[in-house]
Structures are given as structure tokens and as C-alpha cells.
Design a protein around this motif. Structure first.
Motif, PDB file in Angstrom:
ATOM      1  N   PRO A  25       0.817  -1.221   0.000  1.00  6.31           N
ATOM      2  CA  PRO A  25       0.000   0.000   0.000  1.00  6.31           C
ATOM      3  C   PRO A  25       0.843   1.259   0.000  1.00  6.31           C
ATOM      4  O   PRO A  25       1.964   1.281   0.527  1.00  6.31           O
ATOM      5  CB  PRO A  25      -0.811  -0.117   1.305  1.00  6.31           C
ATOM      6  CG  PRO A  25       0.005  -1.012   2.179  1.00  6.31           C
ATOM      7  CD  PRO A  25       0.685  -1.983   1.261  1.00  6.31           C
ATOM      8  N   GLU A  26       0.286   2.303  -0.572  1.00  6.59           N
ATOM      9  CA  GLU A  26       0.929   3.613  -0.569  1.00  6.59           C
ATOM     10  C   GLU A  26       0.361   4.433   0.586  1.00  6.59           C
ATOM     11  O   GLU A  26      -0.856   4.573   0.707  1.00  6.59           O
ATOM     12  CB  GLU A  26       0.666   4.339  -1.887  1.00  6.59           C
ATOM     13  CG  GLU A  26       1.347   3.723  -3.087  1.00  6.59           C
ATOM     14  CD  GLU A  26       2.831   4.031  -3.120  1.00  6.59           C
ATOM     15  OE1 GLU A  26       3.259   5.021  -2.478  1.00  6.59           O
ATOM     16  OE2 GLU A  26       3.573   3.256  -3.761  1.00  6.59           O
ATOM     17  N   PRO A  27       1.203   5.010   1.438  1.00  4.94           N
ATOM     18  CA  PRO A  27       0.661   5.827   2.531  1.00  4.94           C
ATOM     19  C   PRO A  27       0.072   7.121   2.000  1.00  4.94           C
ATOM     20  O   PRO A  27       0.606   7.734   1.070  1.00  4.94           O
ATOM     21  CB  PRO A  27       1.889   6.095   3.408  1.00  4.94           C
ATOM     22  CG  PRO A  27       3.054   5.998   2.474  1.00  4.94           C
ATOM     23  CD  PRO A  27       2.676   4.955   1.447  1.00  4.94           C
ATOM     24  N   GLY A  28      -1.067   7.545   2.581  1.00  8.24           N
ATOM     25  CA  GLY A  28      -1.607   8.859   2.278  1.00  8.24           C
ATOM     26  C   GLY A  28      -0.741   9.945   2.885  1.00  8.24           C
ATOM     27  O   GLY A  28       0.224   9.672   3.612  1.00  8.24           O
ATOM     28  N   ASP A  29      -1.100  11.196   2.613  1.00  2.00           N
ATOM     29  CA  ASP A  29      -0.281  12.314   3.070  1.00  2.00           C
ATOM     30  C   ASP A  29      -0.045  12.296   4.573  1.00  2.00           C
ATOM     31  O   ASP A  29       1.021  12.716   5.042  1.00  2.00           O
ATOM     32  CB  ASP A  29      -0.924  13.649   2.672  1.00  2.00           C
ATOM     33  CG  ASP A  29      -0.742  13.972   1.205  1.00  2.00           C
ATOM     34  OD1 ASP A  29       0.035  13.259   0.527  1.00  2.00           O
ATOM     35  OD2 ASP A  29      -1.375  14.938   0.727  1.00  2.00           O
ATOM     36  N   SER A 112     -16.087   7.473  13.179  1.00  2.00           N
ATOM     37  CA  SER A 112     -14.880   6.703  13.505  1.00  2.00           C
ATOM     38  C   SER A 112     -14.665   5.568  12.514  1.00  2.00           C
ATOM     39  O   SER A 112     -15.605   5.007  11.958  1.00  2.00           O
ATOM     40  CB  SER A 112     -14.979   6.148  14.927  1.00  2.00           C
ATOM     41  OG  SER A 112     -16.146   5.355  15.074  1.00  2.00           O
ATOM     42  N   ARG A 113     -13.395   5.244  12.294  1.00  2.00           N
ATOM     43  CA  ARG A 113     -13.012   4.166  11.401  1.00  2.00           C
ATOM     44  C   ARG A 113     -12.018   3.257  12.121  1.00  2.00           C
ATOM     45  O   ARG A 113     -11.281   3.715  12.995  1.00  2.00           O
ATOM     46  CB  ARG A 113     -12.384   4.729  10.112  1.00  2.00           C
ATOM     47  CG  ARG A 113     -13.353   5.566   9.283  1.00  2.00           C
ATOM     48  CD  ARG A 113     -14.484   4.710   8.707  1.00  2.00           C
ATOM     49  NE  ARG A 113     -15.423   5.497   7.904  1.00  2.00           N
ATOM     50  CZ  ARG A 113     -16.555   6.014   8.369  1.00  2.00           C
ATOM     51  NH1 ARG A 113     -16.852   5.879   9.657  1.00  2.00           N
ATOM     52  NH2 ARG A 113     -17.358   6.693   7.574  1.00  2.00           N
ATOM     53  N   TYR A 114     -11.994   1.977  11.704  1.00  2.00           N
ATOM     54  CA  TYR A 114     -11.273   0.971  12.476  1.00  2.00           C
ATOM     55  C   TYR A 114     -10.339   0.127  11.612  1.00  2.00           C
ATOM     56  O   TYR A 114     -10.683  -0.263  10.490  1.00  2.00           O
ATOM     57  CB  TYR A 114     -12.283   0.069  13.209  1.00  2.00           C
ATOM     58  CG  TYR A 114     -13.136   0.882  14.145  1.00  2.00           C
ATOM     59  CD1 TYR A 114     -12.657   1.253  15.389  1.00  2.00           C
ATOM     60  CD2 TYR A 114     -14.381   1.360  13.745  1.00  2.00           C
ATOM     61  CE1 TYR A 114     -13.407   2.062  16.237  1.00  2.00           C
ATOM     62  CE2 TYR A 114     -15.143   2.163  14.586  1.00  2.00           C
ATOM     63  CZ  TYR A 114     -14.647   2.509  15.830  1.00  2.00           C
ATOM     64  OH  TYR A 114     -15.379   3.309  16.657  1.00  2.00           O
ATOM     65  N   THR A 115      -9.167  -0.146  12.178  1.00  2.00           N
ATOM     66  CA  THR A 115      -8.157  -0.958  11.506  1.00  2.00           C
ATOM     67  C   THR A 115      -8.634  -2.402  11.417  1.00  2.00           C
ATOM     68  O   THR A 115      -9.103  -2.965  12.404  1.00  2.00           O
ATOM     69  CB  THR A 115      -6.834  -0.910  12.292  1.00  2.00           C
ATOM     70  OG1 THR A 115      -6.470   0.445  12.539  1.00  2.00           O
ATOM     71  CG2 THR A 115      -5.732  -1.626  11.547  1.00  2.00           C
ATOM     72  N   GLY A 121      -5.712  -4.207   7.688  1.00  2.00           N
ATOM     73  CA  GLY A 121      -4.935  -4.249   8.919  1.00  2.00           C
ATOM     74  C   GLY A 121      -3.649  -5.034   8.811  1.00  2.00           C
ATOM     75  O   GLY A 121      -3.005  -5.066   7.757  1.00  2.00           O
ATOM     76  N   GLY A 122      -3.291  -5.705   9.912  1.00  2.00           N
ATOM     77  CA  GLY A 122      -1.952  -6.239  10.085  1.00  2.00           C
ATOM     78  C   GLY A 122      -1.727  -7.685   9.730  1.00  2.00           C
ATOM     79  O   GLY A 122      -0.622  -8.190   9.931  1.00  2.00           O
ATOM     80  N   VAL A 128      -0.817   0.429   6.436  1.00  2.00           N
ATOM     81  CA  VAL A 128      -0.663   1.864   6.660  1.00  2.00           C
ATOM     82  C   VAL A 128      -1.514   2.273   7.853  1.00  2.00           C
ATOM     83  O   VAL A 128      -2.539   1.655   8.147  1.00  2.00           O
ATOM     84  CB  VAL A 128      -1.053   2.704   5.415  1.00  2.00           C
ATOM     85  CG1 VAL A 128      -0.105   2.436   4.263  1.00  2.00           C
ATOM     86  CG2 VAL A 128      -2.491   2.440   5.003  1.00  2.00           C
ATOM     87  N   VAL A 129      -1.074   3.312   8.547  1.00  2.00           N
ATOM     88  CA  VAL A 129      -1.795   3.825   9.711  1.00  2.00           C
ATOM     89  C   VAL A 129      -1.655   5.344   9.722  1.00  2.00           C
ATOM     90  O   VAL A 129      -0.580   5.880   9.425  1.00  2.00           O
ATOM     91  CB  VAL A 129      -1.232   3.219  11.017  1.00  2.00           C
ATOM     92  CG1 VAL A 129       0.253   3.520  11.188  1.00  2.00           C
ATOM     93  CG2 VAL A 129      -2.003   3.721  12.235  1.00  2.00           C
TER      94      VAL A 129
END
Length: 335
Positions: A25-29, A112-115, A121-122, A128-129
Motif C-alpha cells: 500500500p501507498e501511505p496517504g499524506d 470513527s473508522r477501524y483498523t 490491517g496487520g 498503513v496507519v
């Protein structure tokens, strides 16, 4: 990279969790790219895989007890460096502007959003986080031991506070898996008497080894009335039993994100004398920071059983069957 995907929510024995190839994945800003080292196995992952929790993202990669190292930075991220060890937990994003966020209750944020539920997730080589929701991790603790602290520990800590246990009080824990065995250590370090009620013989043995005053089957009553109780097992039938075990003015906190239906309650024997029932919804980042500090101060340690990341499906099957006490942790055996 390789990652696990909830391709077809349903019983984990039927192969709905599949090992797939995906782009890194590409991390967002505002995000960190994290190379996963370990990821704890939480009962919530099982609920996502089996469809007990409604699908938020088709094909999602579960896992929200992530320990890894920063492998990339979004353009707007400041204060983190590549190679730094970080943790990612269940709460992934909030809007930061609603009435709940403003009053310090970001766990109740409607946005709210959840991993591992809303975003991958992991159970993967990389994830990404958002940098604002990443945890800085204490030194001197290995990756395997840290992973369960990031959800099981944090949620257990919030549940303990929701249960309003008085100083030196009597606490009952129903179920004794990953979260409860960490919660028990904090409670006992703070002076509580802990009684464990759980169906698994190995879990009862672990409870006594950790210092619980008693350990009985969940169908039994504790040896003394309880000031507070926490229900970790996702079994609604235990709610009346736990309420009957409470002393006058006692509080029952229900810690799970999913619970089977609660049977009808008998007012006089189960709710009268100002007994209370409280739910626990996710956690705030402050809960997480507070718990990690307490865990370091009191030497809280998870009892862990490791599985290769490539065998995450087996870990979930074993969790469902109750084949281990404490917590399972996936170790990246792929990269």
C-alpha cells in the motif's frame, strides 16, 4: 506483498479467509507505511472473518494489534522516522470535530473508522496507519509481547475503568482470554482481589498462576460478592449470572464488540439495589497511552502463543476452539 483477505465471511473452518497477493500500500499524506513484524490475534478479527460484524470493506485484511517499523512517510507527516518502531490499534480515525470528539469521547465519534474492518490491517507484510493514531512503543519489550497490549490490553483497561472498581475492591472477570489476563494484572497491581470465571481449565490455571484469588467455571458463583465485574466472553447468557454475583451498587461492564442475545432479566435478583450494566465501545487514544504507561510501570506481560503470519487462518480456528490461553500473535515469516 502477501496478505490475508476476508473473501467470504463465514465459519473460519470453511476457508473464507484467503491468502492473496496485493501491491504494497501507498501511505496517504498523513499516514505511515508500516512493515509488520507482529500482529496480535483478537476475537474481533474472528467476528470480522465470520461475519458477526457486518462487512465494512469487502475483502478486508484483518488485524489491529500491529507492531512494526516505519517503512515510508506521507508527505505531511512530521515527527516520525523511517526505521522507528510503532504500533497500530483498533481505532484508526475520527473526525476530530463532532461533539463527542470535542468532549474527549472520540471512541463514540459517529465517523470513527477501524483498523482491520474499515481499512486493511496487520495480517499482511505491510499496512498503513494515520500518523496521529500510531503509538510510540516502550523500549525493553519484544515485538511479540507488545502486540496484544495494543487492543486486548487497551480495551481491558477501558473496561476496568468503566466497571468503577473501588480501591481494594472485588473484581470478577468472565472469560479469561487475551484481554482479561492483561486486565487482571493491572487490577491486582492496583490492589484488587480478582475472581475469574471461565469455562477453560487451562485459562483457570493461568488465572491462578497470575495471582487470582479464585478461578471457577463461568456457570458458578464467585466465593464472595463482587464490587465490579467485566464480561469478556461474548455470551449474553452470562449477563444474568454476573449481575447476580454483584454486591449492592455493583457495576457490570460488557467489554466485547459483539454479544449474543441477553436473556430476560429478573429485576429483583439481578438489577435491584442499584446495580448497573455498562457497555464498552472502542477506546480513545488517551486510553491507549495511559494503558501502555501502566503496563510498563507494573510489568504487565501477555502470555503469548506464536503462529507464522502465513498460518493466520489456523490461529483463528484455534482461537475459536479455545485451544490456547492468553493471546495468539502472528509473526511475519514472509519478509
Amino acid at each position: 506483498m502477501r496478505a490475508w483477505s476476508v473473501a467470504a465471511p463465514g465459519p473460519v473452518e470453511e476457508g473464507g479467509l484467503r491468502f492473496v497477493a496485493r501491491p504494497v500500500p501507498e501511505p496517504g499524506d498523513d499516514e505511515l507505511l508500516v512493515h509488520v513484524r507482529t500482529c496480535g490475534v483478537c476475537r474481533t478479527d474472528l467476528h470480522v472473518a465470520e461475519g458477526d460484524l457486518p462487512v465494512h470493506r469487502p475483502g478486508v485484511t484483518p488485524g489491529h494489534e500491529v507492531v512494526g517499523v516505519v517503512a515510508g512517510l506521507g508527505a505531511a507527516v512530521r515527527g516520525f522516522e523511517v526505521g522507528e518502531r510503532v504500533g497500530a490499534a483498533w481505532l484508526r480515525r475520527t473526525d476530530g470535530t463532532c461533539a463527542y470528539c470535542v468532549r474527549g469521547s472520540e471512541n463514540l465519534c459517529p465517523a470513527s473508522r477501524y483498523t482491520g474492518w474499515d481499512a486493511d490491517g496487520g495480517y499482511a507484510e505491510y499496512t498503513v496507519v494515520p500518523a496521529a493514531f500510531a503509538y510510540r512503543l516502550p523500549g525493553g519489550v519484544d515485538d511479540v509481547s507488545l502486540a496484544p497490549l495494543l487492543c486486548a490490553g487497551i480495551i481491558g483497561h477501558r473496561a476496568l475503568r468503566r466497571a468503577s472498581l473501588p480501591p481494594g475492591g472485588r473484581l470478577g472477570l468472565y472469560g479469561f482470554g487475551g484481554s482479561a489476563h492483561l486486565c487482571a494484572q493491572v487490577a491486582m497491581a492496583e490492589g484488587a482481589t480478582v475472581h475469574v470465571l471461565t469455562r477453560g481449565a487451562s485459562a483457570r490455571k493461568l488465572a491462578l498462576e497470575l495471582g487470582a484469588a479464585s478461578a471457577r467455571d463461568s456457570s458458578e458463583m464467585p466465593p464472595e460478592p463482587l464490587d465490579s465485574a467485566i464480561l469478556f466472553a461474548p455470551v449474553g447468557d452470562l449477563v444474568p449470572l454476573a449481575l447476580r454475583a454483584l454486591d449492592r451498587g455493583g457495576v457490570l461492564a460488557i467489554a466485547g464488540i459483539h454479544l449474543s442475545d441477553v436473556p430476560a432479566l429478573h429485576y429483583e435478583s439481578e438489577l435491584f439495589y442499584e446495580k448497573e450494566v455498562r457497555s464498552v465501545t472502542s477506546n480513545t487514544r488517551e486510553d491507549g497511552r495511559e494503558f501502555l504507561a501502566l503496563a510498563a510501570r507494573h510489568g504487565v506481560r501477555a502470555t503469548t502463543h506464536t503462529y507464522p503470519l502465513s498460518e493466520a487462518d489456523r490461529a483463528l480456528r484455534d482461537l475459536k476452539a479455545g485451544r490456547f490461553d492468553g493471546a495468539a500473535v502472528l509473526v511475519n515469516d514472509l519478509s
